[in-house]
Design a protein around this motif. Structure first.
Motif, short mmCIF file in Angstrom:
data_model
loop_
_atom_site.label_atom_id
_atom_site.label_comp_id
_atom_site.label_asym_id
_atom_site.label_seq_id
_atom_site.Cartn_x
_atom_site.Cartn_y
_atom_site.Cartn_z
N UNK A 99 1.43 -3.05 -8.32
CA UNK A 99 1.82 -4.37 -7.81
C UNK A 99 0.57 -5.23 -7.67
N UNK A 100 0.51 -6.28 -8.46
CA UNK A 100 -0.67 -7.14 -8.55
C UNK A 100 -0.31 -8.57 -8.17
N UNK A 101 -1.17 -9.22 -7.38
CA UNK A 101 -1.00 -10.63 -7.05
C UNK A 101 -2.24 -11.39 -7.49
N UNK A 102 -2.03 -12.53 -8.16
CA UNK A 102 -3.16 -13.31 -8.66
C UNK A 102 -2.97 -14.79 -8.33
N UNK A 103 -4.08 -15.53 -8.21
CA UNK A 103 -4.03 -16.98 -8.06
C UNK A 103 -4.24 -17.64 -9.41
N UNK A 104 -4.48 -18.93 -9.40
CA UNK A 104 -4.84 -19.63 -10.62
C UNK A 104 -6.35 -19.79 -10.69
N UNK A 105 -6.78 -20.92 -11.24
CA UNK A 105 -8.20 -21.24 -11.26
C UNK A 105 -9.02 -20.28 -12.10
N UNK A 106 -10.22 -19.98 -11.59
CA UNK A 106 -11.18 -19.19 -12.35
C UNK A 106 -10.73 -17.75 -12.59
N UNK A 107 -9.82 -17.25 -11.75
CA UNK A 107 -9.33 -15.88 -11.95
C UNK A 107 -8.60 -15.76 -13.27
N UNK A 108 -7.88 -16.80 -13.67
CA UNK A 108 -7.21 -16.77 -14.97
C UNK A 108 -8.21 -16.62 -16.10
N UNK A 109 -9.33 -17.29 -15.97
CA UNK A 109 -10.39 -17.19 -16.99
C UNK A 109 -10.92 -15.76 -17.05
N UNK A 180 10.61 -11.29 -3.74
CA UNK A 180 9.66 -10.24 -3.38
C UNK A 180 10.34 -9.14 -2.57
N UNK A 181 11.21 -9.55 -1.64
CA UNK A 181 11.90 -8.57 -0.79
C UNK A 181 12.87 -7.70 -1.60
N UNK A 182 13.31 -8.23 -2.74
CA UNK A 182 14.24 -7.45 -3.56
C UNK A 182 13.55 -6.37 -4.38
N UNK A 183 12.22 -6.40 -4.42
CA UNK A 183 11.48 -5.37 -5.15
C UNK A 183 11.58 -4.06 -4.37
N UNK A 184 11.95 -2.97 -5.01
CA UNK A 184 12.08 -1.70 -4.29
C UNK A 184 10.81 -1.32 -3.57
N UNK A 185 10.97 -0.67 -2.42
CA UNK A 185 9.82 -0.32 -1.60
C UNK A 185 8.91 0.71 -2.26
N UNK A 187 7.97 0.42 -5.24
CA UNK A 187 7.14 -0.39 -6.12
C UNK A 187 6.24 -1.31 -5.31
N UNK A 188 6.81 -1.97 -4.30
CA UNK A 188 6.06 -2.84 -3.40
C UNK A 188 6.30 -2.33 -1.97
N UNK A 189 5.50 -1.40 -1.50
CA UNK A 189 5.72 -0.82 -0.18
C UNK A 189 5.63 -1.86 0.94
N UNK A 190 6.25 -1.53 2.07
CA UNK A 190 6.16 -2.35 3.28
C UNK A 190 5.41 -1.56 4.34
N UNK A 191 4.78 -2.30 5.27
CA UNK A 191 4.14 -1.62 6.39
C UNK A 191 5.08 -1.59 7.59
N UNK A 242 1.49 -15.77 2.50
CA UNK A 242 0.90 -16.03 3.81
C UNK A 242 -0.30 -15.12 4.05
N UNK A 243 -1.06 -15.47 5.08
CA UNK A 243 -2.25 -14.68 5.39
C UNK A 243 -1.93 -13.22 5.70
N UNK A 244 -0.88 -12.91 6.46
CA UNK A 244 -0.57 -11.50 6.70
C UNK A 244 -0.37 -10.70 5.42
N UNK A 245 0.21 -11.32 4.40
CA UNK A 245 0.41 -10.63 3.13
C UNK A 245 -0.92 -10.39 2.43
N UNK A 246 -1.78 -11.42 2.40
CA UNK A 246 -3.09 -11.25 1.76
C UNK A 246 -3.90 -10.16 2.43
N UNK A 247 -3.83 -10.10 3.75
CA UNK A 247 -4.64 -9.15 4.50
C UNK A 247 -4.17 -7.71 4.35
N UNK A 248 -2.93 -7.50 3.97
CA UNK A 248 -2.38 -6.15 3.91
C UNK A 248 -2.53 -5.48 2.55
N UNK A 249 -3.02 -6.19 1.57
CA UNK A 249 -3.20 -5.56 0.26
C UNK A 249 -4.09 -4.32 0.38
#
Length: 319
Positions: A99-109, A180-185, A187-191, A242-249
């Motif tokens: 499970x990968x999360x990406x932004x735009x900008x320079x990361x795409x490059x 996102x919530x519909x993704x099986x746990x 594949x995308x675990x929850x805390x 949200x910030x809680x999601x970013x922090x939990x990766x």
């Protein structure tokens, strides 16, 4: 690095401490919250700095310690690409998917020159850290359209969580969270607090310190329950994790590399504020909330305002 907080319970305790003022006769005891070797595991409370003759409130964030300053932009690109592949292989070995999360900008490059060395792409699900509320085929504004043209189509990655294509930020954020919530746990675990745990989250930082679409001095940085939120700051509006999601990766990476005539030091000032400024707060500069959870990978121009930081090589980073 492990947090010393016991998740939301401790954050609530922190929130109760804002603001704090103790008056002892004519003397004033200043209450200062020291935020040292801990990570924010639920949310960052809104903390405007206010000054008066009677009271001054500050929050101190410990400087980040997982900071790598490499010689060149090419080194940063190679380092991030290796982190992506290593994280993918590890996640697939552990749970059968990535499970990968990406932004735009320079990361795409950065990702545009990555040629997957194995078949991890077929077991990957991709989400966006932030995305403008525009049609998904809008090559000018849609991160998804840019990502497809730069690498997704070449990789053959089609398992992507996308927006619906409207300009209604609130609706799009709610819909994105539902997807996102519909993704099986498995594949995308929850805390324990029911937040998702991405295997890897790549995060960009703006000159003003914004991460995703969480901008300074706005209420979105304080969201503590939602997975995704609509942001009506610009036109077109956007959605953001949200910030809680970013922090939990399991792993998060902030990279900054390259420079221009306008910015000969790249984002050096922003990186210094995000990584080690002693008085900045997450409300003023959201990126500093990532200090204890992210790996920061910079090239020399972008690390130039931190001369005391150790310089390293690609070989050291890959150990």
């Amino acid at each position: 690095r492990k947090s010393t907080f016991n998740t939301k319970k401790d954050i609530i305790a922190l929130k109760i401490m804002y603001p704090m003022k103790y008056l002892c006769g004519s003397a004033i005891a200043y209450a200062t919250v020291f935020w040292t070797s801990v990570s924010v595991s639920a949310f960052v409370p809104q903390t405007p700095v206010t000054k008066s003759s009677a009271f001054e409130q500050r929050i101190f964030l410990a400087p980040a310690d997982d900071v790598w300053i490499l010689p060149t932009e090419e080194d940063v690109t190679k380092a991030v690409q290796k982190i992506v592949e290593d994280a993918a292989i590890k996640a697939i070995e552990e749970k059968g998917s990535f499970a990968l999360a990406i932004p735009g900008g320079s990361v795409l490059k950065v990702l545009s020159t990555l040629d997957p060395s194995s078949d991890w792409v077929s077991k990957t699900i991709l989400a966006y850290v932030n995305h403008k509320c525009v049609p998904n085929d809008d090559l000018k504004n849609a991160i998804h359209a840019k990502a497809r043209s730069m690498f997704l189509d070449r990789w053959g990655l089609t398992n992507v969580i996308t927006l619906g294509g409207s300009n209604d930020a609130s609706m799009e954020a709610s819909s994105y969270e539902e997807k996102l919530r519909s993704i099986p746990a498995d594949v995308l675990p929850r805390d324990a607090d029911d937040f998702p745990i991405f295997d890897l989250c790549l995060i960009g930082v703006g000159d003003d310190g914004h991460i995703g679409s969480l901008y300074p001095d706005r209420e979105e940085i304080n969201e503590s329950k939602r997975w995704a939120i609509g942001v009506e700051m610009k036109s077109p509006p956007s959605i953001s994790l949200t910030l809680p999601v970013m922090l939990r990766a399991k792993q998060s990476v902030v990279s900054a590399a390259g420079k221009s005539d306008k910015y000969p030091k790249g984002k050096a000032a922003a990186m210094r504020l995000a990584i080690e400024d002693s008085e900045i707060t997450p409300n003023q500069f959201p990126a500093c909330a990532l200090r204890s959870t992210a790996r920061w990978i910079l090239d020399e121009p972008n690390g130039s305002e931190m001369p005391a930081r150790k310089r390293t090589s690609m070989e050291d980073l890959m150990l």
